[in-house]
Scaffold this motif. Structure first.
Motif, PDB file in Angstrom:
ATOM      1  N   LEU A  62      84.017  33.675  32.797  1.00  0.00           N
ATOM      2  CA  LEU A  62      82.844  32.827  33.000  1.00  0.00           C
ATOM      3  C   LEU A  62      81.698  33.214  32.073  1.00  0.00           C
ATOM      4  CD1 LEU A  62      82.876  32.503  36.892  1.00  0.00           C
ATOM      5  CD2 LEU A  62      83.573  30.785  35.200  1.00  0.00           C
ATOM      6  N   ALA A  63      81.569  34.505  31.760  1.00  0.00           N
ATOM      7  CA  ALA A  63      80.535  34.920  30.813  1.00  0.00           C
ATOM      8  C   ALA A  63      80.800  34.319  29.436  1.00  0.00           C
ATOM      9  CB  ALA A  63      80.477  36.447  30.726  1.00  0.00           C
ATOM     10  N   GLN A  64      82.069  34.277  29.049  1.00  0.00           N
ATOM     11  CA  GLN A  64      82.416  33.637  27.782  1.00  0.00           C
ATOM     12  C   GLN A  64      82.138  32.132  27.828  1.00  0.00           C
ATOM     13  OE1 GLN A  64      82.795  35.314  25.085  1.00  0.00           O
ATOM     14  NE2 GLN A  64      84.945  35.829  24.751  1.00  0.00           N
ATOM     15  N   LEU A  65      82.506  31.504  28.950  1.00  0.00           N
ATOM     16  CA  LEU A  65      82.285  30.059  29.079  1.00  0.00           C
ATOM     17  C   LEU A  65      80.800  29.734  29.223  1.00  0.00           C
ATOM     18  CD1 LEU A  65      84.428  27.761  29.078  1.00  0.00           C
ATOM     19  CD2 LEU A  65      85.337  30.059  29.286  1.00  0.00           C
ATOM     20  N   ASP A  66      80.029  30.656  29.777  1.00  0.00           N
ATOM     21  CA  ASP A  66      78.573  30.492  29.842  1.00  0.00           C
ATOM     22  C   ASP A  66      78.028  30.281  28.435  1.00  0.00           C
ATOM     23  OD1 ASP A  66      75.860  30.643  30.354  1.00  0.00           O
ATOM     24  OD2 ASP A  66      75.884  32.750  30.933  1.00  0.00           O
ATOM     25  N   TYR A  67      78.404  31.169  27.539  1.00  0.00           N
ATOM     26  CA  TYR A  67      77.970  31.050  26.136  1.00  0.00           C
ATOM     27  C   TYR A  67      78.541  29.782  25.497  1.00  0.00           C
ATOM     28  CZ  TYR A  67      77.688  32.055  21.143  1.00  0.00           C
ATOM     29  OH  TYR A  67      77.449  31.977  19.796  1.00  0.00           O
ATOM     30  N   PHE A  68      79.819  29.536  25.721  1.00  0.00           N
ATOM     31  CA  PHE A  68      80.505  28.412  25.079  1.00  0.00           C
ATOM     32  C   PHE A  68      79.920  27.069  25.504  1.00  0.00           C
ATOM     33  CE2 PHE A  68      84.221  25.443  25.067  1.00  0.00           C
ATOM     34  CZ  PHE A  68      84.417  25.396  23.698  1.00  0.00           C
ATOM     35  N   LEU A  69      79.763  26.866  26.805  1.00  0.00           N
ATOM     36  CA  LEU A  69      79.264  25.581  27.289  1.00  0.00           C
ATOM     37  C   LEU A  69      77.814  25.351  26.881  1.00  0.00           C
ATOM     38  CD1 LEU A  69      80.815  25.521  30.891  1.00  0.00           C
ATOM     39  CD2 LEU A  69      81.638  24.335  28.851  1.00  0.00           C
ATOM     40  N   THR A  70      77.015  26.414  26.934  1.00  0.00           N
ATOM     41  CA  THR A  70      75.618  26.283  26.520  1.00  0.00           C
ATOM     42  C   THR A  70      75.531  25.935  25.040  1.00  0.00           C
ATOM     43  OG1 THR A  70      74.978  27.910  28.191  1.00  0.00           O
ATOM     44  CG2 THR A  70      73.389  27.444  26.468  1.00  0.00           C
ATOM     45  N   THR A  71      76.391  26.567  24.239  1.00  0.00           N
ATOM     46  CA  THR A  71      76.404  26.293  22.805  1.00  0.00           C
ATOM     47  C   THR A  71      76.819  24.854  22.519  1.00  0.00           C
ATOM     48  OG1 THR A  71      76.920  28.613  22.327  1.00  0.00           O
ATOM     49  CG2 THR A  71      77.376  27.011  20.590  1.00  0.00           C
ATOM     50  N   LEU A  72      77.835  24.369  23.220  1.00  0.00           N
ATOM     51  CA  LEU A  72      78.264  22.984  23.027  1.00  0.00           C
ATOM     52  C   LEU A  72      77.151  22.004  23.391  1.00  0.00           C
ATOM     53  CD1 LEU A  72      81.953  22.911  24.314  1.00  0.00           C
ATOM     54  CD2 LEU A  72      81.125  23.146  21.970  1.00  0.00           C
ATOM     55  N   GLY A  73      76.427  22.322  24.468  1.00  0.00           N
ATOM     56  CA  GLY A  73      75.301  21.467  24.846  1.00  0.00           C
ATOM     57  C   GLY A  73      74.236  21.452  23.770  1.00  0.00           C
ATOM     58  N   GLY A  74      73.943  22.634  23.194  1.00  0.00           N
ATOM     59  CA  GLY A  74      72.965  22.702  22.115  1.00  0.00           C
ATOM     60  C   GLY A  74      73.416  21.948  20.879  1.00  0.00           C
ATOM     61  N   LEU A  75      74.715  22.017  20.594  1.00  0.00           N
ATOM     62  CA  LEU A  75      75.263  21.299  19.450  1.00  0.00           C
ATOM     63  C   LEU A  75      75.036  19.795  19.595  1.00  0.00           C
ATOM     64  CD1 LEU A  75      78.693  21.969  17.795  1.00  0.00           C
ATOM     65  CD2 LEU A  75      78.131  19.668  18.532  1.00  0.00           C
ATOM     66  N   LEU A  76      75.371  19.265  20.765  1.00  0.00           N
ATOM     67  CA  LEU A  76      75.221  17.828  20.984  1.00  0.00           C
ATOM     68  C   LEU A  76      73.748  17.418  20.981  1.00  0.00           C
ATOM     69  CD1 LEU A  76      77.912  17.299  23.761  1.00  0.00           C
ATOM     70  CD2 LEU A  76      78.073  16.682  21.338  1.00  0.00           C
ATOM     71  N   HIS A  77      72.897  18.276  21.537  1.00  0.00           N
ATOM     72  CA  HIS A  77      71.470  17.954  21.557  1.00  0.00           C
ATOM     73  C   HIS A  77      70.916  17.917  20.137  1.00  0.00           C
ATOM     74  CE1 HIS A  77      67.165  18.194  22.430  1.00  0.00           C
ATOM     75  NE2 HIS A  77      67.480  17.659  23.598  1.00  0.00           N
ATOM     76  N   SER A  78      71.365  18.843  19.287  1.00  0.00           N
ATOM     77  CA  SER A  78      70.921  18.859  17.894  1.00  0.00           C
ATOM     78  C   SER A  78      71.315  17.572  17.177  1.00  0.00           C
ATOM     79  CB  SER A  78      71.535  20.063  17.168  1.00  0.00           C
ATOM     80  OG  SER A  78      71.087  21.267  17.724  1.00  0.00           O
ATOM     81  N   PHE A  79      72.546  17.139  17.403  1.00  0.00           N
ATOM     82  CA  PHE A  79      73.000  15.899  16.788  1.00  0.00           C
ATOM     83  C   PHE A  79      72.183  14.703  17.286  1.00  0.00           C
ATOM     84  CE2 PHE A  79      77.255  17.816  15.639  1.00  0.00           C
ATOM     85  CZ  PHE A  79      77.146  17.567  14.275  1.00  0.00           C
ATOM     86  N   ALA A  80      71.898  14.693  18.589  1.00  0.00           N
ATOM     87  CA  ALA A  80      71.126  13.582  19.146  1.00  0.00           C
ATOM     88  C   ALA A  80      69.721  13.543  18.555  1.00  0.00           C
ATOM     89  CB  ALA A  80      71.058  13.707  20.669  1.00  0.00           C
ATOM     90  N   LEU A  81      69.153  14.722  18.314  1.00  0.00           N
ATOM     91  CA  LEU A  81      67.789  14.786  17.791  1.00  0.00           C
ATOM     92  C   LEU A  81      67.722  14.199  16.375  1.00  0.00           C
ATOM     93  CD1 LEU A  81      65.119  15.799  18.932  1.00  0.00           C
ATOM     94  CD2 LEU A  81      65.549  18.001  17.843  1.00  0.00           C
ATOM     95  N   VAL A  82      68.656  14.591  15.504  1.00  0.00           N
ATOM     96  CA  VAL A  82      68.603  14.050  14.137  1.00  0.00           C
ATOM     97  C   VAL A  82      69.039  12.586  14.104  1.00  0.00           C
ATOM     98  CG1 VAL A  82      68.894  16.293  13.023  1.00  0.00           C
ATOM     99  CG2 VAL A  82      70.913  14.922  13.546  1.00  0.00           C
ATOM    100  N   ARG A  83      69.938  12.220  14.998  1.00  0.00           N
ATOM    101  CA  ARG A  83      70.406  10.830  15.024  1.00  0.00           C
ATOM    102  C   ARG A  83      69.292   9.887  15.454  1.00  0.00           C
ATOM    103  NH1 ARG A  83      74.244   7.975  12.426  1.00  0.00           N
ATOM    104  NH2 ARG A  83      75.084   6.289  13.717  1.00  0.00           N
ATOM    105  N   SER A  84      68.343  10.414  16.246  1.00  0.00           N
ATOM    106  CA  SER A  84      67.234   9.572  16.701  1.00  0.00           C
ATOM    107  C   SER A  84      66.399   9.075  15.522  1.00  0.00           C
ATOM    108  CB  SER A  84      66.340  10.343  17.683  1.00  0.00           C
ATOM    109  OG  SER A  84      65.626  11.384  17.023  1.00  0.00           O
ATOM    110  N   ALA A  85      66.522   9.758  14.384  1.00  0.00           N
ATOM    111  CA  ALA A  85      65.820   9.334  13.164  1.00  0.00           C
ATOM    112  C   ALA A  85      66.759   8.596  12.215  1.00  0.00           C
ATOM    113  CB  ALA A  85      65.225  10.542  12.458  1.00  0.00           C
TER     114      ALA A  85
END
Length: 286
Positions: free
Chosen positions: A167-190
């Motif tokens: 779960l500690a590994q998945l904690d990092y993994f899932l949070t990172t995936l969420g950040g990845l998608l949020h980053s894409f959404a932010l640049v796509r908004s422009a």
């Protein structure tokens, strides 16, 4: 050495494990609630059990690949599992794992808890590994068989450790995936194409490991020198990410969680320390 085993739960992960067991000469009996999910592995040489009892009776070694530990109780409760070794590779909390170990022991079975640290297509491939915890002697008995699905790493006799690491590994993994998608959404908004931003995000992701050595040193020493980057500075950036998200209409729940972490670090008097001092905010009180 050929070791017969039973595998219960034939989602993508379960099917991948069966294929590896069979390819390495281990006769494998399978059972799944939806019987048709066994068709592919039966074609590879697995034996289809018509009932749970038949599956359990077929082997001393029983591997579970289920949604959670509650599914184990649903399937195995009422079955005769005395003398069996149950390797539960399902996901759940460390506390639930300890309860499951006691449940198995009350019925005369041994439990090895585990967590597979690769997706189904990479099971048994180079670099695959699986966390295990539970009795060392039981692990050693089945180590060679289990090694065909990934390098077996035994973390200790405490049954909860495998789930804790998983779960500690998945904690990092899932949070990172969420950040990845949020980053894409932010640049796509422009209107920026995803492919244009992707190389820069890859550079960012590839650089993350460089922070590990410093982080471990700071956490072990309890010292957080903020000469290069402190919580106040990085917290201001967190504020800007939230502001950009709000202005662009991108969901702001994830950056607000990060913003909150930095604000709490500042409130705790750690504003001029390194960002690793946020560990003092995150860790259990006391």
């Amino acid at each position: 050495m050929s070791t017969p085993l039973t595998l219960i739960g034939l989602g993508p992960m379960g099917q991948a494990m069966v294929a590896k067991f069979l390819a390495n000469g281990h006769p494998t009996t399978v059972w799944n609630r939806t019987a048709s999910r066994a068709d592919g592995v039966v074609a590879l040489g697995a034996t289809r059990a018509a009932t749970v009892r038949e599956a359990v009776d077929a082997s001393k070694l029983i591997v579970l690949s289920l949604t959670d530990y509650a599914a184990m109780y649903d399937i195995l409760d009422g079955q005769s599992i005395a003398g069996k070794t149950i390797v539960n590779l399902s996901s759940d909390t460390p506390a639930q794992t300890l309860k499951a170990a006691a449940w198995a022991a009350e019925r005369g079975a041994e439990l090895l808890a585990g967590g597979v640290m690769v997706p189904a297509p990479l099971v048994g491939e180079e670099g695959a590994y699986v966390f295990y915890s539970g009795p060392r002697a039981v692990f050693d008995e089945h180590r060679d068989t289990l090694a065909v699905i990934g390098r077996p790493d035994h973390l200790g006799e405490d049954h909860s450790l495998a789930q804790l690491f998983y779960l500690a590994q998945l904690d990092y993994f899932l949070t990172t995936l969420g950040g990845l998608l949020h980053s894409f959404a932010l640049v796509r908004s422009a209107g920026v194409p995803f492919a244009k931003f992707a190389p820069y995000l890859k550079d960012n992701a590839d650089s993350m490991s460089m922070y590990l050595e410093e982080t471990v040193r700071n956490l072990e020493e309890g010292e957080y020198p903020g000469d290069l980057a402190n919580i106040v500075m990085m917290g201001a950036t967190a504020d800007h990410v939230v502001g950009a998200s709000e202005a662009s209409g991108v969901d702001d729940e994830l950056p607000k969680a990060i913003q909150s972490l930095y604000r709490r670090g500042i409130a705790a008097g750690r504003g001029h320390e390194n960002w690793t001092a946020l560990y003092e905010v995150i860790k259990p009180a006391g």
